[in-house]
Design a protein around this motif. Structure first.
Motif, short mmCIF file in Angstrom:
data_model
loop_
_atom_site.label_atom_id
_atom_site.label_comp_id
_atom_site.label_asym_id
_atom_site.label_seq_id
_atom_site.Cartn_x
_atom_site.Cartn_y
_atom_site.Cartn_z
N ALA A 30 -12.08 -0.47 14.49
CA ALA A 30 -13.44 -0.38 13.97
C ALA A 30 -13.41 -0.28 12.45
CB ALA A 30 -14.15 0.84 14.57
N PHE A 31 -14.45 -0.84 11.80
CA PHE A 31 -14.48 -0.90 10.35
C PHE A 31 -14.44 0.50 9.73
CE2 PHE A 31 -16.89 -0.88 6.36
CZ PHE A 31 -16.15 -1.79 5.62
N ALA A 32 -15.24 1.43 10.27
CA ALA A 32 -15.29 2.78 9.71
C ALA A 32 -13.93 3.47 9.83
CB ALA A 32 -16.37 3.61 10.43
N ASP A 33 -13.26 3.28 10.98
CA ASP A 33 -11.94 3.89 11.17
C ASP A 33 -10.92 3.29 10.20
OD1 ASP A 33 -13.00 5.42 13.19
OD2 ASP A 33 -12.30 4.08 14.80
N LYS A 34 -11.01 1.98 10.02
CA LYS A 34 -10.07 1.32 9.12
C LYS A 34 -10.25 1.81 7.69
CE LYS A 34 -9.18 -3.06 9.67
NZ LYS A 34 -9.29 -4.55 9.68
N MET A 35 -11.51 1.97 7.24
CA MET A 35 -11.76 2.44 5.88
C MET A 35 -11.25 3.86 5.68
SD MET A 35 -12.89 0.11 3.97
CE MET A 35 -13.25 1.18 2.59
N ARG A 36 -11.43 4.74 6.69
CA ARG A 36 -10.91 6.11 6.58
C ARG A 36 -9.39 6.10 6.46
NH1 ARG A 36 -15.35 7.54 9.92
NH2 ARG A 36 -14.19 6.99 11.81
N ARG A 37 -8.76 5.25 7.29
CA ARG A 37 -7.29 5.18 7.28
C ARG A 37 -6.78 4.65 5.94
NH1 ARG A 37 -4.06 1.01 8.07
NH2 ARG A 37 -5.66 -0.30 9.02
N LEU A 38 -7.41 3.59 5.44
CA LEU A 38 -6.96 3.00 4.19
C LEU A 38 -7.23 3.93 3.00
CD1 LEU A 38 -8.10 -0.71 4.69
CD2 LEU A 38 -5.78 0.21 4.82
N SER A 39 -8.35 4.65 3.03
CA SER A 39 -8.66 5.60 1.95
C SER A 39 -7.64 6.72 1.91
CB SER A 39 -10.07 6.19 2.14
OG SER A 39 -11.05 5.18 2.08
N THR A 40 -7.29 7.24 3.08
CA THR A 40 -6.28 8.30 3.16
C THR A 40 -4.93 7.79 2.65
OG1 THR A 40 -7.40 9.28 5.07
CG2 THR A 40 -5.08 9.88 4.72
N GLN A 41 -4.58 6.57 3.07
CA GLN A 41 -3.31 5.97 2.64
C GLN A 41 -3.29 5.78 1.12
OE1 GLN A 41 -2.27 2.45 4.84
NE2 GLN A 41 -0.91 1.70 3.23
N GLU B 242 -2.73 9.15 -0.65
CA GLU B 242 -1.34 9.57 -0.52
C GLU B 242 -0.44 8.79 -1.48
OE1 GLU B 242 -0.48 8.90 3.56
OE2 GLU B 242 -1.46 10.75 4.27
N GLN B 243 -0.72 7.50 -1.62
CA GLN B 243 0.08 6.69 -2.52
C GLN B 243 -0.15 7.09 -3.98
OE1 GLN B 243 -1.14 2.80 -1.33
NE2 GLN B 243 0.41 2.62 0.30
N GLN B 244 -1.39 7.48 -4.32
CA GLN B 244 -1.68 7.95 -5.67
C GLN B 244 -0.90 9.22 -5.98
OE1 GLN B 244 -6.05 8.29 -6.04
NE2 GLN B 244 -5.86 6.83 -7.74
N ARG B 245 -0.86 10.17 -5.02
CA ARG B 245 -0.12 11.42 -5.23
C ARG B 245 1.38 11.14 -5.40
NH1 ARG B 245 -4.09 13.44 -1.54
NH2 ARG B 245 -2.76 13.00 0.27
#
Length: 693
Positions: free
Chosen positions: A657-668, A671-674
């Protein structure tokens, strides 16, 4: 079963090894020079072996006939004098005079065979040519085996214990082996020569697209800039593979480069193909050797964007039916020259630079408009890049037709990949195919189209021009545009995922295919596995559509197995069945493309018939093909670039689902920024410790 890498077998897997060995002998010699040395010797080996085989047959029948030159010519075998036979040269291979002996052999052969006069290379005695290398090359070529396994079904015994036609079969098999070696060497030399190589060789996969789409079963075939004759070789192969005979088509061509013309003559002769190939250094525009002839099929790969073609001397030429081509570019001169030579129902396939589809310079746009409005253009195909040795310029295929009304004669019954039967009236329409994303890289710089790619392009064209059409050719229903849709609105994404999982486990191709076909998963059809048909067992069989699917391993690349397969397929075809053959490696590499191919060739439940029932209905596929009307083409200013018409390929739904994908990509992303900030701190600390604040 002999492995492909072994020498002296019919599998031809040794051709690459043979070329590598021959190339090692080249030393510092330029590929453009060495090409003629090696190819000339391969040709000499062929005609000598063919002569010796026929000589042995005649000796057994009538010793007096064995010395009668006409006996050989009647059987399309060149007469080879004793001093020119391979056995004589092989025995003298280590002598310092071997170069002169080869030249003498070439002259003797030309003297006794009118069609070879001026064709064969005769400079083997030149001082710059290493005679030790020459002798080693003769030894290497001597190892090419010509005796293939006997046919699977013995011929009836004739008088004297011989089987009629047995010698012809052996000679045909010998021709196939050496012909394929010759073709392979041509392709490798073209690659080694780079840009110059493209002047005499068109990549095999490009030629196959042209041949598979035009299906030259019979009639006159012409190439106005024939290079080394690859178009003709593939056309003859097509005829033979679909039940015809060498001689069903008549070969005509012209070439302006004398050296390339000689290559073409030898290439066709080594295949046993009779032809009328003309040479003059003025070329097809200024000295059209075949001006009064018209042809059923024309296949051509003219040089791209030629600026010095002498157009200023041809301003009033009657060939320019759609407008006078610009002096600075010959593209539209080639198109109109080719159209001029088409018979009333003739078709043509032409390779040109992509710019020809959209250029408006010097009146080219007006010529293109006139061609479209006159219904001269049948189909446009955009090709992927990196296909050609000679240029990185993107290329396209133009398909022209003299008559799109559907009155043209269909292909011979029962033949052809298309199985189209009656052609429909296509006036006012053009098919656009975007194949830019097809093909696979064969090395760092060059790409080639796979068999599945070629079949998909050709089958799409055959379906489009056949009498059967999808009754609902409009846009896909709402919600289905996100998936790649086929007949019945079926989505293959789940099946493809299954195939991917099985491939990870290295499951054999048959097991993978069965997982895709079983339980009516494949567009609702019921398939049987290992189904008995007469004396044969089909890998997969669908009774509803009379469809047989055969998966072929490496063993099917041998000449003997190919003969068995043809016999088997002919038997099944005689029962009204459609046979689709697929290579194991091809299927495992891209199951989605193979499934698409099966859908396109899927016969109707009633079986093949005169109404074109053997072709699945055509339907536009976003991102791949589009049947555009004349009105649509006018809106685009008569630009014929397929990308303008086919649109974007439908995205494959990954099930998230689009909403789930956006949450997953935002979290990822966070994490990559940190992690990036942490690494920056570590690097800064290390630099400081080294004294670099």
């Amino acid at each position: 079963m002999a492995k492909g890498k072994e020498k002296n077998n019919g599998n031809l897997g040794f051709e690459a090894e043979l070329f590598r060995a021959a190339d090692k002998l080249r030393g510092n010699m330029e590929p453009s020079d060495y090409k003629h040395v090696a190819l000339g010797l391969i040709f000499l080996k062929y005609i000598s072996d063919a002569f010796e085989a026929r000589h042995a047959e005649l000796l057994a029948e009538d010793p007096r006939a064995a010395e009668d030159k006409d006996e050989y010519l009647a059987d399309n075998v060149f007469w080879v004098p004793k001093e020119a036979r391979w056995s004589h040269l092989k025995a003298a291979a280590r002598q310092p005079t071997i170069g002169s002996l080869i030249d003498d052999a070439m002259r003797a052969i030309e003297k006794d065979n009118e069609s070879l006069k001026g064709v064969l290379p005769k400079d083997y005695a030149r001082p710059a040519l290493n005679k030790v290398m020459l002798g080693e090359l003769i030894d290497l070529i001597s190892g090419i085996a010509l005796q293939q396994p006997s046919p699977p079904t013995p011929l009836p015994m004739g008088e004297g214990g011989r089987r009629p036609g047995e010698g012809n079969i052996r000679r045909a098999q010998a021709t196939d082996v050496l012909g394929r070696v010759y073709e392979y060497f041509l392709s490798q030399f073209a690659g080694a020569e780079g840009k110059r190589g493209g002047e005499f060789y068109t990549p095999r996969s490009v030629v196959q697209v042209l041949v598979q789409m035009l299906e030259p079963y019979q009639g006159r075939v012409y190439d106005p800039c024939c290079g080394s004759g690859g178009m003709f070789v593939q056309s003859e192969k097509f005829v033979l593979e679909h039940g015809g005979r060498i001689g069903d088509i008549a070969i005509y061509g012209q070439e302006s480069n004398y050296t390339t013309w000689r290559l073409a003559k030898m290439n066709l002769a080594v295949r046993g193909i009779d032809s009328d190939i003309r040479w003059n250094n003025e070329g097809s525009f200024h000295k059209d050797e075949l001006r009064d002839l018209r042809f059923d099929h024309i296949l051509a790969n003219p040089p791209f964007n030629i600026s010095d073609w002498g157009g200023d001397r041809l301003r009033e030429d009657p060939r320019w039916q759609f407008g006078v081509p610009p002096v600075g570019n010959a593209n539209y001169a080639w198109l109109q020259h080719i159209y001029w030579h088409l018979a009333p129902y003739g078709t043509a396939g032409v390779v040109l630079a992509n710019g020809s589809m959209s250029s408006n310079q010097s009146g080219e746009g007006e010529i293109r408009k006139a061609m479209v409005e006159a219904d001269a253009v049948d189909c446009m195909v955009a090709l992927p890049g990196q296909l050609f040795y000679s240029t990185q310029i993107p290329a396209c295929l133009w398909f022209l037709a003299r008559d799109k009304s559907g009155r043209s004669l269909p292909s011979p019954p029962g033949r052809g990949a298309g199985g189209e039967g009656k052609l429909r009236d296509r006036r006012g329409e053009v098919l656009f195919i975007d194949a830019r994303n097809m093909g696979r890289l064969v090395d760092r710089t060059r790409r080639e189209l796979t068999d599945a790619d070629i079949q998909k392009i050709a089958d799409t064209y055959h379906a489009w021009r056949s009498a059967r059409r999808d009754p609902h050719p409009g846009p896909l229903p709402e919600g289905e545009g996100e998936k790649l849709q086929y007949r019945g609105g079926f989505d293959f994404s789940g099946l493809v995922q299954t195939a991917r999982e099985l491939r990870k486990k290295q499951t054999p191709a048959e097991a993978v295919m069965w997982e895709l076909l079983r339980n009516r998963q494949f567009i609702g059809l019921k398939f049987r596995r290992q189904h008995q048909i007469g004396e044969y067992v089909a890998d997969f069989y669908c009774d509803e559509h009379k469809l047989v699917i055969e998966l072929d391993g490496d063993a099917h690349s041998t000449s003997a197995q190919a003969t068995k397969d043809k016999t088997r397929d002919a038997y099944m075809t005689s029962l009204g069945l459609t046979v689709v053959r697929i290579r194991n490696a091809e299927f495992l590499a891209d199951p989605k493309a193979v499934l698409e191919r099966i859908v396109v060739v899927l016969p109707s439940p009633s079986g093949r018939g005169a109404g074109g029932e053997g072709v699945a209905p055509y339907r536009d596929i976003p991102g791949f093909c589009k049947s555009a009307t004349l009105e649509e083409i006018r809106k685009h200013g008569h630009v014929l670039t397929p990308g303008r018409y086919v649109g974007a390929e439908a995205a494959e739904d990954d099930g998230e689902a689009f909403a789930d994908k956006m949450r997953r990509l935002s979290t990822q992303w966070r994490e990559q920024q940190r992690e990036a900030a942490r690494l920056d701190s570590v690097i800064a600390a290390n630099l400081k410790a080294l004294g670099y604040d």
